[in-house]
Design an enzyme around this catalytic site. Structure first.
Site, PDB file in Angstrom:
ATOM      1  N   LYS A   1      -0.566  37.875  37.860  1.00 31.53           N
ATOM      2  CA  LYS A   1      -1.166  38.858  36.959  1.00 31.53           C
ATOM      3  C   LYS A   1      -0.172  40.000  36.827  1.00 31.53           C
ATOM      4  O   LYS A   1       0.190  40.655  37.800  1.00 31.53           O
ATOM      5  CB  LYS A   1      -2.479  39.353  37.539  1.00 31.53           C
ATOM      6  CG  LYS A   1      -3.074  40.458  36.716  1.00 31.53           C
ATOM      7  CD  LYS A   1      -4.451  40.788  37.188  1.00 31.53           C
ATOM      8  CE  LYS A   1      -5.009  41.926  36.382  1.00 31.53           C
ATOM      9  NZ  LYS A   1      -6.313  42.334  36.889  1.00 31.53           N
TER      10      LYS A   1
ATOM     11  N   ARG B   1      -9.989  47.850  29.198  1.00 33.22           N
ATOM     12  CA  ARG B   1     -10.267  49.092  29.934  1.00 33.22           C
ATOM     13  C   ARG B   1     -11.171  50.020  29.127  1.00 33.22           C
ATOM     14  O   ARG B   1     -11.998  50.717  29.709  1.00 33.22           O
ATOM     15  CB  ARG B   1      -8.950  49.773  30.321  1.00 33.22           C
ATOM     16  CG  ARG B   1      -8.230  48.971  31.399  1.00 33.22           C
ATOM     17  CD  ARG B   1      -7.017  49.681  31.933  1.00 33.22           C
ATOM     18  NE  ARG B   1      -6.207  48.765  32.732  1.00 33.22           N
ATOM     19  CZ  ARG B   1      -4.954  48.995  33.084  1.00 33.22           C
ATOM     20  NH1 ARG B   1      -4.352  50.121  32.727  1.00 33.22           N
ATOM     21  NH2 ARG B   1      -4.293  48.108  33.807  1.00 33.22           N
TER      22      ARG B   1
ATOM     23  N   LYS C   1      -1.703  35.558  33.669  1.00 29.25           N
ATOM     24  CA  LYS C   1      -2.339  36.565  32.827  1.00 29.25           C
ATOM     25  C   LYS C   1      -1.390  37.733  32.604  1.00 29.25           C
ATOM     26  O   LYS C   1      -0.831  38.219  33.588  1.00 29.25           O
ATOM     27  CB  LYS C   1      -3.586  37.044  33.554  1.00 29.25           C
ATOM     28  CG  LYS C   1      -4.283  38.180  32.926  1.00 29.25           C
ATOM     29  CD  LYS C   1      -5.453  38.558  33.759  1.00 29.25           C
ATOM     30  CE  LYS C   1      -6.016  39.830  33.186  1.00 29.25           C
ATOM     31  NZ  LYS C   1      -6.935  40.457  34.047  1.00 29.25           N
TER      32      LYS C   1
ATOM     33  N   SER D   1      -7.268  41.009  26.371  1.00 30.26           N
ATOM     34  CA  SER D   1      -7.814  41.796  25.270  1.00 30.26           C
ATOM     35  C   SER D   1      -6.751  42.255  24.276  1.00 30.26           C
ATOM     36  O   SER D   1      -6.960  42.190  23.061  1.00 30.26           O
ATOM     37  CB  SER D   1      -8.578  42.990  25.835  1.00 30.26           C
ATOM     38  OG  SER D   1      -7.739  43.795  26.652  1.00 30.26           O
TER      39      SER D   1
ATOM     40  N   TYR E   1     -11.345  35.787  24.561  1.00 24.64           N
ATOM     41  CA  TYR E   1     -12.403  36.396  23.755  1.00 24.64           C
ATOM     42  C   TYR E   1     -12.564  35.660  22.435  1.00 24.64           C
ATOM     43  O   TYR E   1     -13.466  35.965  21.665  1.00 24.64           O
ATOM     44  CB  TYR E   1     -12.085  37.885  23.520  1.00 24.64           C
ATOM     45  CG  TYR E   1     -11.874  38.608  24.835  1.00 24.64           C
ATOM     46  CD1 TYR E   1     -12.962  38.931  25.640  1.00 24.64           C
ATOM     47  CD2 TYR E   1     -10.599  38.904  25.299  1.00 24.64           C
ATOM     48  CE1 TYR E   1     -12.774  39.546  26.867  1.00 24.64           C
ATOM     49  CE2 TYR E   1     -10.397  39.522  26.527  1.00 24.64           C
ATOM     50  CZ  TYR E   1     -11.479  39.842  27.304  1.00 24.64           C
ATOM     51  OH  TYR E   1     -11.300  40.434  28.519  1.00 24.64           O
TER      52      TYR E   1
HETATM   53  C1  PBG Z   1      -8.809  43.994  36.535  1.00 22.96           C
HETATM   54  C2  PBG Z   1      -8.833  43.165  35.328  1.00 22.96           C
HETATM   55  C3  PBG Z   1      -8.189  43.509  34.152  1.00 22.96           C
HETATM   56  C4  PBG Z   1      -8.439  42.482  33.261  1.00 22.96           C
HETATM   57  C5  PBG Z   1      -9.232  41.535  33.895  1.00 22.96           C
HETATM   58  N1  PBG Z   1      -9.467  41.964  35.203  1.00 22.96           N
HETATM   59  C6  PBG Z   1      -7.428  44.711  33.766  1.00 22.96           C
HETATM   60  C7  PBG Z   1      -6.490  45.325  34.686  1.00 22.96           C
HETATM   61  O1  PBG Z   1      -5.889  44.658  35.530  1.00 22.96           O
HETATM   62  O2  PBG Z   1      -6.295  46.520  34.556  1.00 22.96           O
HETATM   63  C8  PBG Z   1      -7.896  42.488  31.863  1.00 22.96           C
HETATM   64  C9  PBG Z   1      -8.444  41.536  30.910  1.00 22.96           C
HETATM   65  C10 PBG Z   1      -8.172  41.859  29.505  1.00 22.96           C
HETATM   66  O3  PBG Z   1      -7.377  42.737  29.129  1.00 22.96           O
HETATM   67  O4  PBG Z   1      -8.813  41.195  28.691  1.00 22.96           O
HETATM   68  N2  PBG Z   1      -9.547  43.617  37.586  1.00 22.96           N
END
Ligand code: PBG
Length: 306
Positions: free
Chosen positions: A176, A186, A228, A254, A293
């Site tokens: 990630k 967020r 991711k 997202s 999504y």
């Molecule tokens: C954090 C988390 C995030 C997403 C999924 N789990 C954001 C982050 O790491 O700040 C992002 C998913 C998305 O942007 O669709 N636990």
């Protein structure tokens, strides 16, 4: 006949957000596929989309009450916990995944405990283990730790084994990246990060490091591994495919969906073609399942193409 990659609704997982209250359904202004529901409306919505045959959902909690320790993450009556047990009893064939991390619940926006200067890795792992047990008890099939703390997969695996949940899966967010693409997500959580997440999420410049993360997560007991974001990290998905036999999930996050929505809205390209081309490319690179999504759109488009 000679097409190498085919996509099927059976490879899709739909992320959904659950909030407190009644009769609530809302969508993100730029990415309408980011949907937030109260538990009652979530159940109605799942009924509506049942015929699309999307096998899995990934649930996120949305919390109004936030504090430094993310206490709401361990609330037995939190909306996401209630959602898990209601969905489990009303949709016995639907696979329920839940995101395990503290960021929806912390006032500093971090995925773990934060002392104002640094992330407290080991203390966080303890809380995430509790959170995983809470969700497993409520009926979650898949626990998906998205926090990137070291050692959390092993801790969650041991806790699941010790508490009679040896039949549950762990989907580790393995690679990630500390990406700019999480903005609309967020917004949805009203999460503002103090500083950044670079101490625990990966540097977008690193490729070999993802293989170290892969090795660790598999050794610790992950059943599935995730990359991711997806589209800008296809090399990582392809490395995972080559280096392991574990199922690989890709998360089209997202911001990736926002780029497609906004480009299409501005008449720069066709929305449906962009959705299918992006999904096809992610599968072509080696993903076994796609969290997006656009899952509903993809399932509907595939149906139309048949
Ligand atoms: C954090 C988390 C995030 C997403 C999924 N789990 C954001 C982050 O790491 O700040 C992002 C998913 C998305 O942007 O669709 N636990």
């Amino acid at each position: 006949m000679v097409q190498e990659t085919t996509i099927s609704p059976s490879k899709l997982c739909l992320p959904l957000f659950v909030c407190d209250g009644k009769n609530i359904q809302s969508q993100h202004k730029s990415v309408p596929g980011i949907l937030t529901f109260s538990v009652d409306r979530l159940i109605k919505y799942l009924k509506e989309i049942e015929t699309l045959s999307i096998p899995a959902i990934l649930l996120f909690g949305v919390a109004k009450k936030k504090d430094a320790r993310g206490s709401e993450a361990l609330n037995k009556n939190a909306p996401v916990v209630r959602a898990i047990s209601e969905v489990r009893s009303k949709f016995p064939d639907l696979i329920i995944g839940t995101d395990i991390a503290l960021d929806p619940y912390t006032d500093h926006g971090h995925d773990g405990l934060f002392d104002g200067k640094k992330i407290l890795n080991d203390e966080t792992v303890e809380v995430l283990t509790e959170m995983s047990l809470l969700h497993a008890k409520a009926g979650a099939h898949i626990l998906a730790p998205s926090d990137m703390m070291d050692g959390r997969v092993l801790a969650i695996r041991e806790a699941l084994e010790e508490n009679g949940f040896e039949d549950r899966s762990i989907l580790a967010y393995t690679a990630k990246y500390a990406s700019c693409l999480y903005g609309p997500f967020r917004d949805t959580l009203s999460s503002k990060v103090v500083g950044d997440k670079k101490a625990y999420q990966m540097d977008p410049a690193n490729r070999r490091e993802a293989l170290r993360e892969l090795k660790l997560d598999l050794e610790e007991g992950a059943d599935m591994v995730m990359v991711k974001p997806a589209s800008w990290y296809l090399d990582i998905i392809s490395d995972f495919k080559r280096e392991s036999h574990a199922p690989i999930a890709a998360y089209q996050v997202s911001g990736e969906c926002a780029m497609i929505e906004i480009g299409a809205k501005n008449g720069l390209f066709d929305r449906n073609r962009a959705i299918l081309e992006s999904a096809t490319s992610i599968f072509r690179s080696g993903a076994d399942l796609l969290v997006s999504y656009f899952a509903i759109d993809i399932a509907q488009l595939l149906r139309r193409h048949l």
